[in-house]
Design a protein around this motif. Structure first.
Motif, PDB file in Angstrom:
ATOM      1  N   ASN A 173     -80.122 -22.160 -71.357  1.00  0.00           N
ATOM      2  CA  ASN A 173     -79.440 -21.220 -70.463  1.00  0.00           C
ATOM      3  C   ASN A 173     -77.959 -21.107 -70.821  1.00  0.00           C
ATOM      4  O   ASN A 173     -77.392 -20.007 -70.804  1.00  0.00           O
ATOM      5  CB  ASN A 173     -79.583 -21.676 -69.010  1.00  0.00           C
ATOM      6  CG  ASN A 173     -81.028 -21.637 -68.541  1.00  0.00           C
ATOM      7  OD1 ASN A 173     -81.871 -20.955 -69.132  1.00  0.00           O
ATOM      8  ND2 ASN A 173     -81.342 -22.381 -67.497  1.00  0.00           N
TER       9      ASN A 173
ATOM     10  N   GLU B  75     -77.475 -18.884 -73.588  1.00  0.00           N
ATOM     11  CA  GLU B  75     -78.040 -17.557 -73.324  1.00  0.00           C
ATOM     12  C   GLU B  75     -79.147 -17.233 -74.322  1.00  0.00           C
ATOM     13  O   GLU B  75     -79.235 -16.114 -74.840  1.00  0.00           O
ATOM     14  CB  GLU B  75     -76.940 -16.493 -73.341  1.00  0.00           C
ATOM     15  CG  GLU B  75     -75.876 -16.710 -72.269  1.00  0.00           C
ATOM     16  CD  GLU B  75     -74.822 -15.605 -72.258  1.00  0.00           C
ATOM     17  OE1 GLU B  75     -74.821 -14.787 -73.195  1.00  0.00           O
ATOM     18  OE2 GLU B  75     -74.020 -15.561 -71.304  1.00  0.00           O
TER      19      GLU B  75
ATOM     20  N   PRO C  21     -82.497 -16.052 -75.643  1.00  0.00           N
ATOM     21  CA  PRO C  21     -83.403 -15.049 -75.069  1.00  0.00           C
ATOM     22  C   PRO C  21     -84.886 -15.399 -75.183  1.00  0.00           C
ATOM     23  O   PRO C  21     -85.728 -14.671 -74.654  1.00  0.00           O
ATOM     24  CB  PRO C  21     -83.092 -13.807 -75.908  1.00  0.00           C
ATOM     25  CG  PRO C  21     -82.713 -14.359 -77.248  1.00  0.00           C
ATOM     26  CD  PRO C  21     -81.991 -15.653 -76.981  1.00  0.00           C
TER      27      PRO C  21
ATOM     28  N   THR D 146     -83.463 -16.291 -65.718  1.00  0.00           N
ATOM     29  CA  THR D 146     -83.633 -16.527 -67.155  1.00  0.00           C
ATOM     30  C   THR D 146     -85.088 -16.246 -67.541  1.00  0.00           C
ATOM     31  O   THR D 146     -85.943 -16.090 -66.665  1.00  0.00           O
ATOM     32  CB  THR D 146     -83.278 -17.990 -67.520  1.00  0.00           C
ATOM     33  OG1 THR D 146     -84.282 -18.873 -66.994  1.00  0.00           O
ATOM     34  CG2 THR D 146     -81.911 -18.379 -66.964  1.00  0.00           C
TER      35      THR D 146
END
Length: 439
Positions: free
Chosen positions: A331, A334, A336, A364
């Motif tokens: 997280n 970031e 994906p 998320t």
């Protein structure tokens, strides 16, 4: 160092004494005498190398996992014991109790006191060492057994080397004597590293308890901050040996997975369940208590799996700790990639950081699946245990081939889940698991 390289290096070291004995050009003896000598040398070589399979060397356990390292330690120790115990009974050649009647090289053994009887003492001590290891859980506190085990093993190894170099036909040769001495030196340095050098290093890298709070039923969060240094470099999935409120030389340590992420700062977070000894009193630890950390260890990291298309994390109970570290790191970066967390507990009161996990599922690419074996009335989630049919519902064919699977929890759960994943076609190399129980 890759696991395959470690394995080849181990075979090379263990076989070196046998290879050197073969090229000496000694007069051939009977088959049984050669088997006896070979069994003794192989057993002694395995015993000496055992000291570096103690689990405290990151170059080894970090590549194959602490549980595999310790299982190998146990299995190889048993193999060494069998070879050493059997080897004196295999001799069949002519022997003389009077060394003057058996010139060097003419017999399989020298029956002089300074050679043969050293071996007898080592042989007897090895039997006692194995009995103590088998009954360690019932007879000793772990820290007492650990020190006794290490010291006794070193005595057996030293006596074995003296016996081999003074009584054995092959080991009396200078080159092989040097090899035995070198292996014994490595064994001594291994113990010094664990019991002396590392504690001195830990005294210069103190930690302090910054917070202890209850997270769930009999489950606590422990936070440590560095005292006078920059903290620890680690990866998600690593664990640490921790000693709290004791000397840096104390053998009373416990292994706990790190729940924080490297990007969270220098503070370390752990999820600890009350399971006996120190953990039953974790809630009583005062803020400011000094602690010592030996880390990082473990093989639940994404090393070698950085390009995986997704992550499936399967946790049971406090096995959520390394999972939290992975999720928090993903997280923060970031990342994906999709991730699936299947989290098993007995009841809702055991769920750790439930609100944070739910927030992750909203914000998320995380799919969160709670599994309860004793669900409350009105529970609409999954029930029972993490079984194959449940895994098949949430893990599609593409994920089975392209994702990495990280498992952490009670041993029965790990065995069941790993078996199910393999039956579903997940490649074994994509399954990462580690446990702190080695029996």
């Amino acid at each position: 160092m890759p696991a395959a390289v470690l394995f080849l290096f181990y075979i090379l070291v263990v076989c070196t004494p046998l290879a050197l004995a073969t090229v000496q050009g000694q007069p051939p003896r009977g088959v049984w005498d050669e088997l006896a000598a070979g069994a003794g040398m192989a057993g002694l070589a395995i015993l000496l190398v055992e000291f570096v399979l103690s689990g405290r060397f990151r170059s080894i356990s970090g590549n194959i996992g602490m549980d595999i390292t310790m299982r190998l330690h146990q299995l190889l120790a048993r193999s060494a014991a069998v070879l050493i115990v059997l080897h004196p009974f295999l001799y069949r050649g002519q022997q003389s109790l009077d060394p003057r009647q058996s010139p060097p090289g003419s017999g399989a053994l020298d029956f002089g006191f300074d050679g043969l009887w050293l071996g007898i003492i080592a042989w007897l001590l090895l039997g006692a060492l194995m009995v103590m290891a088998i009954g360690r859980d019932a007879l000793y506190r772990h820290e007492h057994w650990r020190l006794t085990h290490g010291v006794m093993a070193l005595i057996v190894a030293a006596l074995g080397v003296l016996h081999a170099t003074r009584a054995g036909q092959y080991s009396r040769e200078p080159v092989l004597t040097w090899v035995w001495g070198s292996l014994l030196g490595i064994a001594v340095l291994s113990l010094l590293w664990v019991y002396v050098i590392k504690p001195i290093w830990k005294r210069a890298h103190l930690w302090q308890v910054s917070r202890v709070r209850k997270l769930a039923d009999r489950t606590w969060e422990l936070r440590l901050v560095p005292e006078g240094h920059d903290g620890l470099r680690y990866a998600p999935g690593h664990f640490a040996w921790i000693s709290i409120g004791r000397s840096a030389f104390s053998l009373n340590e416990n292994p706990f997975s790190i729940a924080s992420a490297p990007g969270d700062g220098s503070e370390l977070r752990f999820v600890i369940k009350e399971l006996g000894d120190f953990t039953n009193h974790i809630g009583e630890v005062a803020t400011g208590t000094r602690a010592y950390v030996d880390a990082p260890f473990g093989a639940l990291t994404l090393k070698g799996h950085e390009s995986a298309a997704g992550l499936c994390l399967i946790a049971g109970g406090v096995g959520i700790a390394p999972t939290l570290s992975h999720l928090r790191a993903l997280n923060a970066a970031e990342d994906p990639r999709p991730r699936l967390l299947i989290y098993g507990n007995r009841h809702t009161g055991q769920i750790v950081h439930g609100d944070e996990l739910s927030q992750m599922a909203r914000d998320t690419p995380l799919t969160l699946v709670h599994v309860l074996s004793d669900p409350p009335d009105g529970w609409t989630g999954e029930t029972g245990f993490v079984r194959r049919d449940l895994l098949e519902r949430y893990i599609d064919e593409n994920a089975r081939q392209a994702w990495v699977f990280i498992l952490c929890g009670p041993p029965p759960m790990l065995h069941m889940v790993e078996t199910a994943l393999l039956e579903m076609g997940v490649p074994a190399r994509h399954i990462l698991s580690e446990q702190f129980s080695y029996d």
